[in-house]
Design a protein around this motif. Structure first.
Motif, PDB file in Angstrom:
ATOM      1  N   ASN A   1      -4.563   9.929  -0.299  1.00  0.00           N
ATOM      2  CA  ASN A   1      -4.518   8.859   0.688  1.00  0.00           C
ATOM      3  C   ASN A   1      -3.765   9.253   1.956  1.00  0.00           C
ATOM      4  O   ASN A   1      -3.403   8.398   2.748  1.00  0.00           O
ATOM      5  CB  ASN A   1      -3.866   7.618   0.069  1.00  0.00           C
ATOM      6  CG  ASN A   1      -4.652   7.109  -1.113  1.00  0.00           C
ATOM      7  OD1 ASN A   1      -5.850   6.935  -1.034  1.00  0.00           O
ATOM      8  ND2 ASN A   1      -3.971   6.895  -2.222  1.00  0.00           N
TER       9      ASN A   1
ATOM     10  N   LYS B   1      -2.335   6.903   5.427  1.00  0.00           N
ATOM     11  CA  LYS B   1      -0.908   6.580   5.456  1.00  0.00           C
ATOM     12  C   LYS B   1      -0.410   6.263   6.861  1.00  0.00           C
ATOM     13  O   LYS B   1       0.378   5.326   7.052  1.00  0.00           O
ATOM     14  CB  LYS B   1      -0.103   7.736   4.858  1.00  0.00           C
ATOM     15  CG  LYS B   1       1.361   7.433   4.736  1.00  0.00           C
ATOM     16  CD  LYS B   1       2.097   8.560   4.026  1.00  0.00           C
ATOM     17  CE  LYS B   1       3.568   8.232   3.890  1.00  0.00           C
ATOM     18  NZ  LYS B   1       4.273   9.269   3.127  1.00  0.00           N
TER      19      LYS B   1
ATOM     20  N   ASN C   1       0.581   3.818  -2.926  1.00  0.00           N
ATOM     21  CA  ASN C   1      -0.259   4.972  -2.564  1.00  0.00           C
ATOM     22  C   ASN C   1       0.394   5.957  -1.611  1.00  0.00           C
ATOM     23  O   ASN C   1      -0.195   6.992  -1.316  1.00  0.00           O
ATOM     24  CB  ASN C   1      -1.553   4.483  -1.903  1.00  0.00           C
ATOM     25  CG  ASN C   1      -2.342   3.555  -2.782  1.00  0.00           C
ATOM     26  OD1 ASN C   1      -2.591   3.856  -3.930  1.00  0.00           O
ATOM     27  ND2 ASN C   1      -2.711   2.407  -2.243  1.00  0.00           N
TER      28      ASN C   1
ATOM     29  N   TRP D   1       0.838  -1.202   0.000  1.00  0.00           N
ATOM     30  CA  TRP D   1       0.000   0.000   0.000  1.00  0.00           C
ATOM     31  C   TRP D   1       0.870   1.249   0.000  1.00  0.00           C
ATOM     32  O   TRP D   1       0.622   2.191  -0.753  1.00  0.00           O
ATOM     33  CB  TRP D   1      -0.945   0.012   1.215  1.00  0.00           C
ATOM     34  CG  TRP D   1      -1.956   1.111   1.129  1.00  0.00           C
ATOM     35  CD1 TRP D   1      -3.213   1.040   0.643  1.00  0.00           C
ATOM     36  CD2 TRP D   1      -1.760   2.483   1.533  1.00  0.00           C
ATOM     37  NE1 TRP D   1      -3.818   2.269   0.709  1.00  0.00           N
ATOM     38  CE2 TRP D   1      -2.957   3.171   1.252  1.00  0.00           C
ATOM     39  CE3 TRP D   1      -0.708   3.181   2.104  1.00  0.00           C
ATOM     40  CZ2 TRP D   1      -3.121   4.523   1.517  1.00  0.00           C
ATOM     41  CZ3 TRP D   1      -0.863   4.536   2.361  1.00  0.00           C
ATOM     42  CH2 TRP D   1      -2.063   5.193   2.068  1.00  0.00           C
TER      43      TRP D   1
ATOM     44  N   SER E   1       0.608   9.738  -2.471  1.00  0.00           N
ATOM     45  CA  SER E   1      -0.607  10.391  -2.940  1.00  0.00           C
ATOM     46  C   SER E   1      -1.238  11.237  -1.834  1.00  0.00           C
ATOM     47  O   SER E   1      -1.433  10.763  -0.716  1.00  0.00           O
ATOM     48  CB  SER E   1      -1.612   9.327  -3.408  1.00  0.00           C
ATOM     49  OG  SER E   1      -2.868   9.915  -3.645  1.00  0.00           O
TER      50      SER E   1
END
Length: 129
Positions: free
Chosen positions: A93, A97, A87, A83, A90
């Protein structure tokens, strides 16, 4: 040794000084070469980005799984590293995180599935999705 002008009379100084060199044709070839180079760069950038994600994930896993004995912890570390690699940069997101970073950091070294489950619960509580 012969010079390139001796081997290829079309490129002799005599011809180029008389203006027989066609610049539009040369410009077209240079323009075409530029397009080909640009297309190759764009085509090469996708696999390079994918490789970078794979490298990020591998580095994350190597740093976290080393002393971990819990199969559950290993599974969640791998998932969290994946993940984060895909991501993690980004802004969309950003709120998720912290949870995945918590999993990677805290699950590292977990010795049992029970400990891993408790760590995952604590990460979820401290970093609501």
């Amino acid at each position: 040794m012969t010079t390139p002008n001796e081997n290829h009379p079309a490129f002799s100084d005599k011809l180029s000084h008389h203006g027989t060199c066609r610049k539009p044709a040369r410009t077209s070839l240079h323009g075409l070469a530029g397009v080909v180079v640009a297309a190759a760069a764009v085509a090469a950038s996708s696999p390079a980005a994918a490789q970078t994600d794979m490298e990020k994930q591998a580095q994350c896993e190597l740093s976290a799984i080393r002393d971990t004995r819990s199969p559950l912890a290993v599974q969640y570390i791998r998932s969290a590293c994946n993940w984060l690699a895909v991501n993690g940069d980004s802004l969309l997101n950003a709120s998720s995180k912290g949870y995945y970073v918590c999993l990677v950091r805290q699950l590292s070294g977990a010795q049992s599935n029970e400990a891993a489950a408790a760590i995952m619960s604590a990460c979820r509580t401290s970093n609501p999705l």
